[in-house]
Design an enzyme around this catalytic site. Structure first.
Site, PDB file in Angstrom:
ATOM      1  N   GLY A 192       0.841  -1.196   0.000  1.00  0.00           N
ATOM      2  CA  GLY A 192       0.000   0.000   0.000  1.00  0.00           C
ATOM      3  C   GLY A 192       0.869   1.236   0.000  1.00  0.00           C
ATOM      4  N   PRO A 193       1.789   1.357   0.992  1.00  0.00           N
ATOM      5  CA  PRO A 193       2.792   2.431   0.904  1.00  0.00           C
ATOM      6  C   PRO A 193       3.695   2.149  -0.303  1.00  0.00           C
ATOM      7  CG  PRO A 193       2.632   1.573   3.148  1.00  0.00           C
ATOM      8  CD  PRO A 193       1.883   0.620   2.260  1.00  0.00           C
ATOM      9  N   ASP A 250       3.479   3.308 -11.658  1.00  0.00           N
ATOM     10  CA  ASP A 250       4.285   4.530 -11.738  1.00  0.00           C
ATOM     11  C   ASP A 250       4.609   5.076 -10.351  1.00  0.00           C
ATOM     12  OD1 ASP A 250       4.313   4.703 -14.606  1.00  0.00           O
ATOM     13  OD2 ASP A 250       2.242   5.410 -14.522  1.00  0.00           O
ATOM     14  N   ASN A 280       0.779   2.667 -17.403  1.00  0.00           N
ATOM     15  CA  ASN A 280      -0.511   3.145 -17.925  1.00  0.00           C
ATOM     16  C   ASN A 280      -0.590   4.666 -18.027  1.00  0.00           C
ATOM     17  OD1 ASN A 280      -1.164   4.145 -15.320  1.00  0.00           O
ATOM     18  ND2 ASN A 280      -2.104   2.205 -14.729  1.00  0.00           N
ATOM     19  N   HIS A 339      -9.152   5.453 -11.495  1.00  0.00           N
ATOM     20  CA  HIS A 339      -8.042   5.049 -10.635  1.00  0.00           C
ATOM     21  C   HIS A 339      -8.512   4.685  -9.234  1.00  0.00           C
ATOM     22  CE1 HIS A 339      -4.073   5.045  -8.687  1.00  0.00           C
ATOM     23  NE2 HIS A 339      -4.685   5.674  -7.709  1.00  0.00           N
ATOM     24  N   GLU A 385      18.994   3.384   4.000  1.00  0.00           N
ATOM     25  CA  GLU A 385      18.334   2.972   5.245  1.00  0.00           C
ATOM     26  C   GLU A 385      16.907   2.461   5.023  1.00  0.00           C
ATOM     27  OE1 GLU A 385      21.428   6.097   6.150  1.00  0.00           O
ATOM     28  OE2 GLU A 385      19.721   5.976   4.766  1.00  0.00           O
ATOM     29  N   ARG A 436      27.638   5.183  21.645  1.00  0.00           N
ATOM     30  CA  ARG A 436      28.979   5.308  21.093  1.00  0.00           C
ATOM     31  C   ARG A 436      30.016   5.246  22.207  1.00  0.00           C
ATOM     32  NH1 ARG A 436      31.612  10.817  18.482  1.00  0.00           N
ATOM     33  NH2 ARG A 436      33.544   9.890  17.719  1.00  0.00           N
TER      34      ARG A 436
END
Length: 663
Positions: free
Chosen positions: A113-114, A154, A184, A259, A410, A519
Site C-alpha cells: 500500500g505504501p 508509476d 498506464n 483510478h 536505510e 557510542r
C-alpha cells in the site's frame, strides 16, 4: 477457453468489489488483468492448499491499492478466500482489507500500500531465495529454486525507495526477480507525463537489469514470451507492460477517473457489455472457475518438490534437518541454555565498554549458534559494529554468506529485511545511526504491522555522539519507536543488558525490535541472580534502599550510571533512594500489575526519570508531580562531556533535582 475471457473474470470481480464497498481502485486490476492471467495460469508455481510451501514462487502486488486484483486471483485459483470474502472487501474484520495485509487472506505474501515497499520486499525475498539456494542446494538437489514476481505502478517507481532497492538488486544479480511495470501513464492527479518523464527502461538498464521494453499488456502471447525471456536471463528483469487503466470501461478507461473510485452501476453495466461478460455481480461461471482452479496442479507441483526433498534428505540428512528448522523459524535446541550461560558469564566478568561494542560481542557469542543470521548495515559497519568473525559478505557471484552491504540505503535496507523475514529461513538484522532510522521509519512500522521479525541496531544513541552535532544527534527518535504499536525497543545500560536485549530480539517472532546502543563507554552494573533474570522484564530494581523508598530514579542506557552515582550520594546524605533501570518500557508495560507495583510502588510519587532523549515521554512513569531530566531541544556540536554537562546530565544536577523534589 479464450484467455481474455478468463482475464475478464478479474475485471468483473474488481469492478463489483469496489462498487459494493463504495470505495477502492478498479483501474489497476482491470488494466493488469491480462498480465495476471498469463502469469498465474502459465507460470506461477504455487499450491492454494498450502500457501506456506517453502519452494513456492512469491507474488507481490507492490501497487497495493489495486488489491481486488490479488483477491480475485486468490479466489479464482482456489485459495481459502470465498466469494463472500470478496463481497466483504474493505469491511471491518474481513479477510479482504482495502490494501493487502499479511496474515489475513492466505496467499498474500506481504502487506503493501505504501508505494515502493512491495518491490523492495520482493528484492528481499529474491535475496533470501538466492542465499538459501547457495547455502543448501547441492549438485543434483536444487531444493530452493523459485521466482519472485512483483507488479508495480508509476507511483512505486516515483518513490525513492524503488531506486534504493532496484539499484542493489542489479548489483547483486538477483536473476530470480521479475518485475512488471504497469505503464498506464495515469496517477491520481492525472496523466503522469507532467511529473514523471523518466526513461524508465534506461534507468533499469543502468542498474544492470534485463529490460524488456514495450510489451503490450493486453496481448497474452507477448506477455508470455516476455516472461519466458525473463526466466531465462541471469539478471533481474523489468518487463515494461503498456496497459490501459480501467481496460474495458467505455467512458473511463485511460483516465484517472477509474483510478481510485467506483465506476458506478451504469458504467459497470456498459463495461461488462463491452467485455462480453454476461454475468451479474460476483457471478463466475463454473467453466471459468474450472480453468482458473490451481489446486490440482499446485498439489502436483508440491508433491514433486516433496520427492526432491526426500532424495535430498536421504543424501544430506543433517542439512535437510537444518533447512526444515530454519524455514519453520525454530531456534537451535541448545539455544536457551547456551544463551543464558553467555549472559551469566558476562555478568561475572565485568567490562566497561560502549554498548555498541557489547552488541558486537553478543553477535560474536550468539552468531556461532545461528547460521540463520543475515546481518547488514547501511554503510556503517565500522561504526555500528555489526560484523563479527563469522560474517561473510554476499556478492553477486557468491551468495553463500550472511552479511549484506546495503550501502547508504536505510529505507531500502529495512524494507528488504521485511522481505527476507517474510520469505523465511533467516533472522535479519540491519543497522544505522539512531538518527537515520527516520529514513526507514515506515518500513519499521510495516514490520510492526505485519508482526514480522526485523532486528534493527541503532547506534550513536544521543548527544553522546558529540561533535557531529544535532544533525546526527537523536532526540525524539527513541520515544517515537516506543510509541509505535508492536515495536519492542531496548536501550541497554551495559554489556549484560545488551546481551539480554539481543537474546530477546532473536527469540521474538511476532514483531520487530529496535536495539539502541551508545557510542561511548558505559560502566557495568552489579546484579544478583534475581536482578539478572529481571532484565528481561524491561524494568527492574537495580539499586534499592532499606524499607520503602522516598525517591525513585528511573533511567535507561548511558544515564543509568548517572542515576547510580546520584543515588549513592543521596543515600550517604540519609535519603532512601531506589534506582530502576528500564531498558525496555514496552517489556515492562507487559508485566503483571503486581510486578510493576513492586518496582514502581504507586505510594511513591516522588520520581525522577533520566534519559538523554525527549523528556515528555516519561510523564507516564513519573506522573505530573515527578521530574524529568531529558532533552527539550535539539543538541549542539561539541565534545560529548561538554554536552552532557550543558544539558544537565550530571550527578550534581540529578542530586539537586532530587533535593528540590524531596523538599
Amino acid at each position: 477457453m479464450n484467455r481474455k475471457h478468463l482475464a475478464n473474470a478479474i475485471r468483473a470481480l474488481s469492478m463489483d468489489g469496489v462498487q459494493q464497498a463504495n470505495s477502492g481502485h478498479p483501474g489497476a486490476p482491470m488494466g493488469m488483468a491480462d498480465i495476471a492471467e498469463v502469469l498465474w495460469r502459465s507460470h506461477l508455481n504455487h499450491n492454494p492448499a498450502n500457501p506456506e510451501w517453502a519452494d513456492r514462487d512469491r507474488f507481490i502486488l507492490s501497487n497495493g491499492h489495486g488489491s481486488m486484483l490479488i483477491y480475485s486471483l486468490l479466489h479464482l485459483s482456489g485459495y481459502e478466500l470465498s466469494i463472500d470474502d470478496l463481497k466483504n472487501f474493505r469491511q471491518l474484520h474481513s479477510k479482504t482489507p482495502g490494501h493487502p495485509e499479511y496474515g489475513y487472506a492466505p496467499g498474500v505474501e506481504t502487506t503493501t500500500g505504501p508505494l515502493g515497499q512491495g518491490i523492495t520486499n520482493a528484492v528481499g525475498m529474491a535475496m533470501a531465495e538466492k542465499a538459501l539456494a547457495a547455502q543448501f542446494n547441492k549438485e543434483g538437489h536444487d531444493i530452493v529454486d523459485h521466482f519472485t514476481y512483483t507488479f508495480m505502478g508509476d507511483g512505486c517507481l516515483m518513490e525513492g525507495i524503488s531506486h534504493e532497492a532496484c539499484s542493489l538488486a542489479g548489483t547483486l544479480g538477483l536473476g530470480k526477480l521479475i518485475a512488471f511495470w504497469d505503464d498506464n501513464g495515469i496517477s491520481i492527479d492525472g496523466e503522469v507525463e507532467g511529473w514523471f518523464s523518466d526513461d524508465t527502461p534506461k534507468r533499469f538498464e543502468a542498474y544492470g537489469w534485463h529490460v524488456i521494453p514495450a510489451v503490450d499488456g493486453h496481448d497474452s502471447d507477448a506477455i508470455n514470451a516476455a516472461i519466458e525471456a525473463a526466466k531465462a536471463d541471469p539478471r533481474p528483469t523489468l518487463i515494461c507492460t503498456k496497459t490501459i487503466i480501467g481496460f474495458g470501461s467505455p467512458n473511463k478507461q485511460g483516465t484517472h477517473d477509474c483510478h481510485g473510485a467506483p465506476l458506478g452501476a451504469d458504467e459497470i453495466k456498459a463495461a461488462k457489455a463491452q467485455l462480453g461478460w454476461e454475468h451479474g455481480a460476483f457471478e463466475i461461471p463454473q467453466e471459468v472457475y474450472a480453468e482458473w482452479d490451481a489446486k490440482e496442479t499446485g498439489a502436483a507441483k508440491e508433491a514433486s518438490w516433496n520427492e526432491k526433498f526426500a532424495a535430498y534428505e536421504a543424501a544430506y540428512p543433517e542439512l535437510a534437518a537444518e533447512f526444515t528448522r530454519r524455514v519453520n523459524g525454530d531456534l537451535p535446541k541448545e539455544w536457551e541454555e547456551k544463551a543464558s550461560a553467555i549472559i551469566a558469564d558476562l555478568q561475572a566478568n565485568p567490562a566497561n565498554i560502549a554498548s555498541r561494542k557489547a552488541s558486537q560481542n553478543a553477535l560474536e557469542a550468539f552468531g556461532a549458534m545461528l547460521p540463520e543470521f543475515m546481518g547488514g548495515s547501511a554503510d556503517l559497519a565500522p561504526s555500528n559494529l555489526t560484523m563479527w568473525s563469522g560474517s561473510k559478505s554476499l556478492e553477486a557471484n557468491d551468495f553463500s554468506g550472511n552479511y549484506i552491504h546495503y550501502g547508504v540505503r536505510e529505507f531500502g535496507m529495512t524494507a528488504i529485511m521485511n522481505g527476507i523475514a517474510l520469505h523465511g529461513g533467516f533472522v535479519p538484522y540491519g543497522a544505522t545511526f539512531l538518527m537515520f532510522m527516520e529514513y526507514a521509519r515506515n518500513a519499521m512500522r510495516m514490520a510492526a504491522l505485519m508482526k514480522v521479525q526485523n532486528i534493527q541496531v541503532y547506534t550513536h544513541d544521543s548527544i553522546g555522539l558529540g561533535e557531529d552535532g544535532p544533525t546526527h544527534q537523536p532526540v525524539e527518535q527513541i520515544a517515537s519507536l516506543r510509541l509505535t504499536p508492536n515495536m519492542s525497543t531496548w536501550r541497554p545500560c551495559d554489556q549484560v543488558e545488551s546481551a539480554v536485549a539481543w537474546k530477546l530480539a532473536i527469540e521474538r517472532k511476532d514483531g520487530p525490535s529496535a536495539l539502541i546502543f551508545s557510542r561511548q563507554n558505559l560502566a557495568q552494573q552489579e546484579r544478583d541472580a534475581k536482578q539478572l533474570a529481571n532484565i528481561a522484564k524491561g524494568g527492574y530494581i537495580l539499586k534499592d534502599c532499606e524499607g520503602q523508598p522516598e525517591l525513585i530514579l528511573i533511567a535507561t542506557g548511558s544515564e543509568v550510571e548517572l542515576a547510580i552515582e546520584a543515588a549513592a550520594q543521596l543515600t550517604a546524605e540519609g535519603k532512601a533512594v531506589r534506582v530502576v533501570s528500564m531498558p525496555s518500557t514496552d517489556a515492562f508495560d507487559k508485566q503483571d500489575e503486581a510486578y510493576r507495583e513492586a518496582v514502581l510502588p504507586s505510594a511513591v510519587t516522588k520520581r525522577i526519570a533520566i534519559e538523554a532523549g525527549i523528556a515528555d515521554f516519561w510523564y507516564k512513569y513519573v506522573g505530573f508531580g515527578g521530574k524529568i531530566i531529558g532533552m527539550t531541544t535539539f543538541g549542539e556540536s561539541a565534545p560529548a562531556d561538554e554536552l552532557f554537562k550543558m544539558f544537565g546530565f550530571t550527578t550534581e544536577n540529578v542530586v539537586n533535582t532530587a533535593k528540590e523534589l524531596l523538599a
